[in-house]
Design an enzyme around this catalytic site. Sequence first.
Site, mmCIF file in Angstrom:
data_model
loop_
_atom_site.group_PDB
_atom_site.id
_atom_site.type_symbol
_atom_site.label_atom_id
_atom_site.label_comp_id
_atom_site.label_asym_id
_atom_site.label_seq_id
_atom_site.Cartn_x
_atom_site.Cartn_y
_atom_site.Cartn_z
ATOM 1 N N GLU A 73 0.828 -1.213 0.000
ATOM 2 C CA GLU A 73 0.000 0.000 0.000
ATOM 3 C C GLU A 73 0.860 1.259 0.000
ATOM 4 O O GLU A 73 0.786 2.068 0.922
ATOM 5 C CB GLU A 73 -0.884 0.008 1.256
ATOM 6 C CG GLU A 73 -1.720 -1.225 1.459
ATOM 7 C CD GLU A 73 -2.354 -1.281 2.859
ATOM 8 O OE1 GLU A 73 -1.909 -0.536 3.770
ATOM 9 O OE2 GLU A 73 -3.287 -2.063 3.045
ATOM 10 N N PRO A 74 1.673 1.472 -1.031
ATOM 11 C CA PRO A 74 2.482 2.689 -1.032
ATOM 12 C C PRO A 74 1.624 3.924 -1.324
ATOM 13 O O PRO A 74 0.728 3.870 -2.167
ATOM 14 C CB PRO A 74 3.470 2.451 -2.181
ATOM 15 C CG PRO A 74 2.741 1.554 -3.122
ATOM 16 C CD PRO A 74 1.855 0.688 -2.276
ATOM 17 N N GLY A 75 1.896 4.991 -0.628
ATOM 18 C CA GLY A 75 1.191 6.259 -0.878
ATOM 19 C C GLY A 75 2.204 7.315 -1.277
ATOM 20 O O GLY A 75 2.416 7.619 -2.453
ATOM 21 N N CYS A 83 -3.379 33.792 10.113
ATOM 22 C CA CYS A 83 -3.082 34.408 11.400
ATOM 23 C C CYS A 83 -2.608 33.393 12.432
ATOM 24 O O CYS A 83 -3.265 33.170 13.455
ATOM 25 C CB CYS A 83 -4.322 35.134 11.908
ATOM 26 S SG CYS A 83 -4.988 36.213 10.667
ATOM 27 N N GLU A 84 -1.501 32.733 12.146
ATOM 28 C CA GLU A 84 -0.865 31.818 13.095
ATOM 29 C C GLU A 84 0.625 31.848 12.785
ATOM 30 O O GLU A 84 1.017 31.782 11.615
ATOM 31 C CB GLU A 84 -1.336 30.368 12.895
ATOM 32 C CG GLU A 84 -2.816 30.191 13.051
ATOM 33 C CD GLU A 84 -3.182 28.846 13.680
ATOM 34 O OE1 GLU A 84 -2.301 28.185 14.277
ATOM 35 O OE2 GLU A 84 -4.349 28.490 13.563
HETATM 36 C C1 PLP Z 1 -1.114 5.904 5.394
HETATM 37 C C2 PLP Z 1 -1.175 4.458 5.112
HETATM 38 C C3 PLP Z 1 -0.483 3.928 4.024
HETATM 39 C C4 PLP Z 1 0.401 4.751 3.119
HETATM 40 O O1 PLP Z 1 1.526 5.228 3.771
HETATM 41 P P1 PLP Z 1 2.682 5.968 2.930
HETATM 42 O O2 PLP Z 1 3.680 6.330 3.955
HETATM 43 O O3 PLP Z 1 2.071 7.138 2.282
HETATM 44 O O4 PLP Z 1 3.200 4.971 1.952
HETATM 45 C C5 PLP Z 1 -0.628 2.581 3.753
HETATM 46 N N1 PLP Z 1 -1.408 1.798 4.544
HETATM 47 C C6 PLP Z 1 -2.070 2.267 5.610
HETATM 48 C C7 PLP Z 1 -2.899 1.354 6.412
HETATM 49 C C8 PLP Z 1 -1.978 3.620 5.935
HETATM 50 O O5 PLP Z 1 -2.615 4.083 6.997
#
Ligand code: PLP
Length: 421
Positions: free
Chosen positions: A275-277, A346-347
């Site tokens: 699950e790369p983001g 405004c912070e």
């Molecule tokens: C946020 C998250 C990701 C992605 O994380 P990255 O650091 O963006 O790769 C994958 N799996 C789960 C369950 C997450 O909460």
Amino acid sequence: MNHFDYHDGELYAEQVAISRIAREVGTPFYCYSTATLVRHYTVFADALKAAGLDATVCFACKANPNLAVIRTFAELGAGADVVSEGELRQALAAGVPPGRIVFSGVGKTLHELEFAVAKGILQINVESEPELLLLSQVAAARGVRMPIALRVNPDVDAGTHAKITTGKKENKFGIEWTRAREVYALAQSLPGVEVVGVACHIGSQLTELEPFREAFLRVRDLVALLRADGIDIRRLDLGGGLGVPYDGETPPSPAAYAKVMAETLGDLGCRIVVEPGRLLVGNAGILVSRVVYVKEGATRTFLIVDAAMNDLMRPALYDAHHAIFPVHQARPGEEPVEVDVVGPVCESGDTFAKQRRLPPMRSGDLLAFGTAGAYGAAMSSTYNTRPLVPEVLVKDEAYAVVRARPSYDEMRALESLPDWF
Ligand SMILES: *Cc1c(COP(=O)(O)O)cnc(C)c1O
């Protein structure tokens, strides 16, 4: 590597001049590069394949839930990891097949579980016993068994920022390592779920391989125990978390990461889900902003820009560093000066950078924040009643606005005055 480069002293996204988009769309805006998205996905997916893993890459939509971004990955065969009904709807609308969608998150509501079960997605990652019991009821009521993994918390230190570490036992995520077997036994006894795997995600922006190796070895041990208990574990969801360079870090390559995965888990005969983001989108986006004023303070110079902490929250939230570069490069003979780059909110937290060296800039000049494609627009808000920042996607010599800047009337349309006024 990315496709934001200077041509004749001017910053381009692929073949499109940033100054042209700024003129036509207005600032601030996010700009994503299709070629960079495609490259990141391809390098990552190829690395898993080269390591001999049977892997499905589910893009973690929370990093960048824009429809066009998800669609770009979907067309390359990616799945999606979602953490809310909203993200699940985005992934479906972007054309991700339900059979490639994984639903994660600690607080899925009854309604969200019902929606996910009805859509027949690949898998729900269950993070607690109450969720497990509720999900089983929901699925059984529909006469189905929902495929699940239990997200276990391996109690390893990801060595990242405290706000994005998730795999320590004091974090709210997953099922405690020591109780995993017991909860698996409970899951096996329930009518509405089918246990297919183990899930684990230890944090975000990891820049070392060791925490991954430690977590994967723990998953390996657990798989052996569960199989001995007669549970058919056939899928491993190993989460995301691989970091990107923001400020000179040197995170491991996808190939090195895949190698650790193959070494620790490759022989178990499991299908792998990752699950790369951030890794897929971070580098593929910039935030473009215009200098409103140059203000000479008592001890320093402030560049006051038209982007703010509501548009890019990471510096305020995580003390995060973003590279800042001028859209028009310095002319010969122009020496860099030290400035604080701040927004109009405004912070005092609305500060992007302190004492940063930039070419001398004037009111009206454009600048760009680098590595802003992940957790940038995704976290934006309307604080200070500022319109949500628009998003632009570039492909070769074309660009499209893929999220429009709302008008003030549109922003107000959801509000109303009660009739007692
Ligand atoms: C946020 C998250 C990701 C992605 O994380 P990255 O650091 O963006 O790769 C994958 N799996 C789960 C369950 C997450 O909460």
